[in-house]
Design an enzyme around this catalytic site. Sequence first.
Site, PDB file in Angstrom:
ATOM      1  N   GLN A 102       0.846  -1.200   0.000  1.00 50.88           N
ATOM      2  CA  GLN A 102       0.000   0.000   0.000  1.00 50.88           C
ATOM      3  C   GLN A 102       0.877   1.244   0.000  1.00 50.88           C
ATOM      4  OE1 GLN A 102      -2.218   1.761   3.289  1.00 50.88           O
ATOM      5  NE2 GLN A 102      -4.113   1.459   2.141  1.00 50.88           N
ATOM      6  N   TYR A 105      -6.097  11.120   3.978  1.00 44.71           N
ATOM      7  CA  TYR A 105      -4.689  11.356   3.654  1.00 44.71           C
ATOM      8  C   TYR A 105      -4.563  12.062   2.290  1.00 44.71           C
ATOM      9  CZ  TYR A 105      -3.926   8.424   7.720  1.00 44.71           C
ATOM     10  OH  TYR A 105      -3.944   7.924   8.998  1.00 44.71           O
ATOM     11  N   ARG A 127      -7.821   2.270  -2.678  1.00 43.32           N
ATOM     12  CA  ARG A 127      -8.689   2.214  -1.494  1.00 43.32           C
ATOM     13  C   ARG A 127      -9.347   3.567  -1.233  1.00 43.32           C
ATOM     14  NH1 ARG A 127      -8.003   0.214   4.859  1.00 43.32           N
ATOM     15  NH2 ARG A 127      -9.319  -1.552   4.360  1.00 43.32           N
ATOM     16  N   GLY A 180      -9.747  -6.861   9.534  1.00 42.34           N
ATOM     17  CA  GLY A 180      -8.592  -6.207  10.141  1.00 42.34           C
ATOM     18  C   GLY A 180      -8.286  -6.697  11.538  1.00 42.34           C
ATOM     19  N   ARG A 181      -9.086  -6.261  12.507  1.00 37.20           N
ATOM     20  CA  ARG A 181      -8.827  -6.634  13.903  1.00 37.20           C
ATOM     21  C   ARG A 181      -8.774  -8.150  14.101  1.00 37.20           C
ATOM     22  NH1 ARG A 181     -11.830  -2.138  13.581  1.00 37.20           N
ATOM     23  NH2 ARG A 181     -11.244  -0.313  14.823  1.00 37.20           N
TER      24      ARG A 181
END
Length: 381
Positions: A101, A188, A235, A331-332
Amino acid sequence: MHHPSLFTSVTLGRHALKNRIVLPPLTRQRSGQPGNVPTDLMACYYRQRAGAGFMISEGTQIEPRGQGYAWTPGIYSQAQIDGWRKVTEAVHAEGGIIFAQLWHVGRVSHTALQPNGDVPVAPSAIQAKKVKSFIETGRGAGTLVEPSVPRELSVAEIKQLVALYAQAAKNALAAGFDGVEIHSANGYLVNQFISTHANHRTDEYGGSLQNRLRFLREIVEGVGEVVGPDRLGVRFTPLFTSTDQDRVYIGFVEDDPHQTYIEAIKVLEAAGVAYVSIAEADWDNAPDLPEDFRRAVRQAFSGRILYAGRYTAERGARLVDAGLADLIAFGRPFIANPDLPERIANGWPLNTLDPVTIYGGEEQGFTDYPVYAQASGLTTK
């Protein structure tokens, strides 16, 4: 087998995936210092999770100015490329597929993280609010700080940044990655250009939606020329509501999120990219994405569609069965369960995540979560 639709084969560009379970990009802040270099421990972490059908590296900054948090890895120095090569070799040894990424935080940074203590760069000189950067305070300790007020990039500097993305993609291939993902989410840099909240420019990179999408379009083209569109993903974080005002830092709530992101996805469709990754709001009780948006994504995009955001295997499988998703990222659960695909397939219980060890540190909470056979005392064949 539990949730069989997550274990049907699927292609992603030139790759054949063994399942539809994805390790999404997860910042862990454990790169080697000095130099933000990927380590042997990071290679171990990714190797443990190579049972995923597809893996995406944690965000890796494309240049020193792209860093917003201490100890996140980069992909612009030779030492970083060599470090990432250890990671990709470990993943490939287990039959895994991993993309890098490519990340630039833009204004979500602090002078303490910037070369020569300069201010961060952004589309416009607007400070990021309701978000923090993370700076080192010494001896492996750090603290959250308000991002510094950024300065506006010139057009020439924007063109240089597009070239830096393409160079980072070259570096990713040199490091053995199977492809790259452009981080255009979470507020971002690329997301800052797209959003009217962060982009007040009056030149060809601001104003109309097509102008605000220009930076994304140029990066997709530049990176696509390096890796091939079939080894490229992007993404996004389309937020449709700000019911929880304190959590809006994961992106921007646009005036018309549906139109903004469907037009952004059309950019990807025109370029022929392999997949679009949609990261949904992931706090507790976060609202679901509107169903008509999911359908519009499927209509606008012929590549693979990946969703992430507090998914259970059951909910993910439902989305695949409905034809609205091709891949589901966890994810988690993947942080806490290195053998997550096996646990889902067998209906085995999951380890619980230790929230204290997510960011920074070493083995603890990183490579020491047990696989199910260890935890249950079974002997593996």
